[in-house]
Design a protein around this motif. Structure first.
Motif, PDB file in Angstrom:
ATOM      1  N   ARG A 140       0.828  -1.928  -0.087  1.00 51.75           N
ATOM      2  CA  ARG A 140       0.138  -0.313  -0.212  1.00 51.75           C
ATOM      3  C   ARG A 140       0.827   1.388  -0.885  1.00 51.75           C
ATOM      4  N   ILE A 141       2.269   1.448   1.379  1.00 48.19           N
ATOM      5  CA  ILE A 141       2.566   2.038   0.469  1.00 48.19           C
ATOM      6  C   ILE A 141       3.481   2.737  -0.290  1.00 48.19           C
ATOM      7  N   LEU A 142       3.551   1.350  -1.266  1.00 47.04           N
ATOM      8  CA  LEU A 142       4.452   1.639  -2.382  1.00 47.04           C
ATOM      9  C   LEU A 142       3.751   2.086  -3.777  1.00 47.04           C
ATOM     10  N   PHE A 143       2.199   1.997  -3.926  1.00 47.74           N
ATOM     11  CA  PHE A 143       1.324   1.723  -4.333  1.00 47.74           C
ATOM     12  C   PHE A 143       0.552   3.575  -4.733  1.00 47.74           C
ATOM     13  N   LYS A 144       0.727   4.255  -2.983  1.00 50.20           N
ATOM     14  CA  LYS A 144      -0.187   5.288  -2.668  1.00 50.20           C
ATOM     15  C   LYS A 144       0.613   6.466  -2.140  1.00 50.20           C
ATOM     16  N   TYR A 145       2.587   6.143  -1.885  1.00 54.53           N
ATOM     17  CA  TYR A 145       3.105   6.829  -2.015  1.00 54.53           C
ATOM     18  C   TYR A 145       4.205   6.912  -2.322  1.00 54.53           C
ATOM     19  N   ILE A 146       4.916   6.130  -2.908  1.00 55.17           N
ATOM     20  CA  ILE A 146       6.137   6.278  -3.857  1.00 55.17           C
ATOM     21  C   ILE A 146       6.066   5.476  -5.063  1.00 55.17           C
ATOM     22  N   ILE A 147       5.100   5.710  -5.668  1.00 52.65           N
ATOM     23  CA  ILE A 147       4.972   4.930  -7.190  1.00 52.65           C
ATOM     24  C   ILE A 147       4.137   6.906  -7.079  1.00 52.65           C
ATOM     25  N   PRO A 148       3.396   7.082  -6.705  1.00 54.67           N
ATOM     26  CA  PRO A 148       2.778   8.624  -7.854  1.00 54.67           C
ATOM     27  C   PRO A 148       3.803  10.062  -6.689  1.00 54.67           C
ATOM     28  N   ASN A 149       4.718   9.613  -6.060  1.00 57.37           N
ATOM     29  CA  ASN A 149       6.024  10.727  -5.914  1.00 57.37           C
ATOM     30  C   ASN A 149       6.703  10.777  -6.667  1.00 57.37           C
ATOM     31  N   GLY A 150       6.581   9.289  -6.939  1.00 54.42           N
ATOM     32  CA  GLY A 150       8.304   9.216  -8.111  1.00 54.42           C
ATOM     33  C   GLY A 150       8.342   9.122  -9.650  1.00 54.42           C
ATOM     34  N   LEU A 151       6.821   9.417  -9.652  1.00 52.29           N
ATOM     35  CA  LEU A 151       6.360   8.946 -10.854  1.00 52.29           C
ATOM     36  C   LEU A 151       6.657  10.164 -11.769  1.00 52.29           C
ATOM     37  N   PHE A 152       7.242  11.162 -11.845  1.00 50.81           N
ATOM     38  CA  PHE A 152       7.106  12.689 -12.126  1.00 50.81           C
ATOM     39  C   PHE A 152       8.333  12.956 -13.444  1.00 50.81           C
ATOM     40  N   PRO A 153      10.194  12.098 -12.803  1.00 50.08           N
ATOM     41  CA  PRO A 153      10.944  12.141 -13.919  1.00 50.08           C
ATOM     42  C   PRO A 153      11.206  10.933 -14.814  1.00 50.08           C
ATOM     43  N   VAL A 154       9.884  10.195 -14.258  1.00 44.77           N
ATOM     44  CA  VAL A 154       9.708   8.768 -15.117  1.00 44.77           C
ATOM     45  C   VAL A 154       9.354   9.297 -16.554  1.00 44.77           C
ATOM     46  N   ILE A 155       7.475   9.853 -16.113  1.00 46.61           N
ATOM     47  CA  ILE A 155       7.275  10.531 -16.994  1.00 46.61           C
ATOM     48  C   ILE A 155       7.802  11.626 -18.000  1.00 46.61           C
TER      49      ILE A 155
END
Length: 173
Positions: free
Chosen positions: A115-130
């Motif tokens: 849940r931490i991974l999908f709720k906090y880590i991925i949404p907050n770390g996604l911008f450079p990947v985008i």
């Protein structure tokens, strides 16, 4: 093809094929890279080491020559071979984010790791990947145009690379 066809309309029509290939392959690459990188960076340990080695193996494979061998579905091959850069970015983001206070607070509050991974880590770390995935669209379009220029694209589909190849005969006149 050179029977009085309008070049502008062919360019516009060819953009549909090129942009579709570019966007779909970049989305495949972004999705695979984000998920693998996030899991590797957040969980660490053996999973991180194995994923890092897989990323290194894929980075050594020359994508263009692999696409030359497997021409059947260019979108899929480009997407499946271009994910390592996205995975590396997301891995670094996950490793950085898991040390932040709000993540440690979520752990203390008893939230599960997934849940931490999908709720906090991925949404907050996604911008450079985008941003990297957006650049991947251009790379995929260039790969597809290169294949079409070499005559390895679908001859029934108007493509930018195919148009450049057709115009090559008129370069000297």
């Amino acid at each position: 093809k050179q029977m009085g066809c309008d070049i502008l309309s062919m360019i516009l029509h060819g953009s549909r094929a090129s942009l579709t290939i570019g966007i779909v392959s970049a989305l495949i690459s972004g999705l695979i890279g984000t998920l693998l990188g996030a899991f590797a960076g957040y969980y660490g340990g053996v999973l991180d080491k194995i994923t890092s080695e897989i990323i290194n193996i894929f980075l050594m494979i020359p994508t263009f020559f692999l696409v030359l061998i497997i021409v059947f579905n260019v979108m899929l091959v480009i997407g499946l071979t271009s994910w390592p850069s996205n995975a590396r970015m997301m891995r670094v983001q996950a490793m950085s984010l898991k040390e932040r206070t709000f993540i440690k607070g979520a752990v203390v509050m008893g939230e599960s790791r997934i849940r931490i991974l999908f709720k906090y880590i991925i949404p907050n770390g996604l911008f450079p990947v985008i941003a990297n995935t957006t650049m991947g669209v251009a790379k995929a379009i260039l790969t597809e145009a290169s294949l079409s220029f070499l005559g390895l694209g679908d001859p029934n589909v108007v493509s930018w690379g195919q148009m450049v190849y057709d115009g090559k005969a008129y370069l000297q006149t």
